[in-house]
Scaffold this active site. Structure first.
Site, PDB file in Angstrom:
ATOM      1  N   ASP A  46       0.842  -1.200   0.000  1.00 17.67           N
ATOM      2  CA  ASP A  46       0.000   0.000   0.000  1.00 17.67           C
ATOM      3  C   ASP A  46       0.873   1.244   0.000  1.00 17.67           C
ATOM      4  OD1 ASP A  46      -2.876   1.218   0.765  1.00 17.67           O
ATOM      5  OD2 ASP A  46      -1.312   2.285   1.862  1.00 17.67           O
ATOM      6  N   TYR A  51       3.069   9.920  -0.711  1.00 16.03           N
ATOM      7  CA  TYR A  51       4.161   9.341   0.093  1.00 16.03           C
ATOM      8  C   TYR A  51       5.511   9.545  -0.612  1.00 16.03           C
ATOM      9  CZ  TYR A  51       0.387   6.565   2.351  1.00 16.03           C
ATOM     10  OH  TYR A  51      -0.755   6.130   2.969  1.00 16.03           O
ATOM     11  N   LYS A  76      -2.821   5.809  -4.180  1.00 17.38           N
ATOM     12  CA  LYS A  76      -3.916   6.754  -3.891  1.00 17.38           C
ATOM     13  C   LYS A  76      -3.717   8.050  -4.661  1.00 17.38           C
ATOM     14  CE  LYS A  76      -3.672   4.821   0.739  1.00 17.38           C
ATOM     15  NZ  LYS A  76      -2.225   4.596   0.937  1.00 17.38           N
ATOM     16  N   HIS A 112      -7.620   9.762  -1.809  1.00 13.70           N
ATOM     17  CA  HIS A 112      -6.867   9.772  -0.551  1.00 13.70           C
ATOM     18  C   HIS A 112      -7.630  10.386   0.628  1.00 13.70           C
ATOM     19  CE1 HIS A 112      -2.461   9.463   0.915  1.00 13.70           C
ATOM     20  NE2 HIS A 112      -3.291   9.335   1.922  1.00 13.70           N
TER      21      HIS A 112
END
Ligand code: A2P
Length: 279
Positions: A46, A51, A76, A112
């Site tokens: 994930d 990120y 996401k 998200h």
């Protein structure tokens, strides 16, 4: 063979019940963390555009030698501030994530945050449904959505998210959202399932249960998630913990343990409140 069971989603696809999360793992460390996870037996990874570790994650996937159809890869859409979303801009972000990951399809794509104050998630969701219809992503879902926002998506599009990925740990158990998910066939996926490895893991109730089962408190927490039906994505950059966190399929909490852990819910949210958060 992976020890992790699958959970069936409302679109007929399946997701491993335990995966590996890479939130807060810098891109250069994500390569070694994901490499460890895949070699230990994790098959679900994930990540998220925000990120900023899709490149390292994708390289680890490519170098792992694990067949693509054995993997379950989630990322996401960063629907952050400053953009009015259209089908084209969603598609552009989707393509960019795939390119960074080095993949030609995704298993799961999530919105998200609801960015509830702007109420622009319906347009995004319709674009997600198109990507799914085209086979570019196998399943679509959301993250950090509250019941009101889920209801709106379902009412306005009739496309029910396969997954809602939410903050959830024993001191923030989200009973209302979980009940909503159960009613609508949405799988609950827990982010920060270990409470970000903070004080929760020193809790005396968890310590007592851990001692009883000769396991760590982190393993007890993960086992609790699995037994109440959550999908979990614990994060670690520490190989022995990565190994420990998937070694949770050979013991079982009993009814007393589950009651005791249910009693730990203190409403202790660690992340932003989705009703207010506007990125
Ligand atoms: P680290 O990455 O340094 O190993 P969450 O998944 O709830 O966000 O928790 C992630 C945090 O919990 C990280 O700080 C991680 O540390 C720590 N952590 C992960 N697995 C364990 C474990 N088995 N025991 C203790 N801490 C853990």
């Amino acid at each position: 063979m992976s020890p992790v069971p699958n959970v069936t989603l409302n679109d007929g696809n399946t997701i491993p019940q335990l995966g590996f999360g890479v939130w807060q793992v810098p891109d250069d460390e994500s390569y070694s963390a994901v490499t460890s996870a895949l070699s230990i037996g994790y098959r679900s990874i994930d990540t998220a555009a925000i990120y900023r570790n899709e490149v390292g994650t994708g390289r680890a996937i490519a170098d792992s030698g694990v067949a693509r159809d054995e993997l379950f890869i989630t990322t996401k859409l960063w629907n952050g501030a400053g953009e009015t979303w259209t089908a084209d801009s969603v598609r552009r972000e989707f393509d960019a994530s795939l390119e960074r990951l080095g993949l030609d399809y995704l298993d799961l794509y999530l919105i998200h945050w609801p960015r509830a104050v702007r109420e622009d998630y319906i347009a995004i969701w319709r674009a997600f449904a198109e990507l799914k219809a085209e086979g570019r992503v196998r399943s679509i879902g959301v993250s950090n959505f509250q019941p009101a926002q889920l209801r709106r998506i379902i009412d306005e599009t009739s496309v029910i998210p396969a997954v809602n990925q939410i903050e959830l740990h024993p001191d923030f158990e989200q009973p209302e959202l979980r009940a909503f998910h159960a009613e609508h066939g949405i799988v609950t996926e827990a982010w920060s399932p270990l409470g970000q490895g903070g004080a929760l893991l020193d809790d005396p109730v968890l310590a007592r249960i851990a001692e009883k089962h000769q396991r760590s408190t982190a393993q007890v927490v993960l086992r609790w998630h699995l037994q109440i039906g959550n999908v979990v994505i614990p994060k670690s950059v520490t190989p022995y913990r990565i190994r420990q966190n998937i070694d949770v399929f050979e013991f079982k909490l009993d009814a007393d343990d589950l009651v005791a852990i249910a009693g730990l819910d203190s409403g202790n949210r660690l992340g932003p409140d989705p009703d207010e958060f506007d990125m």
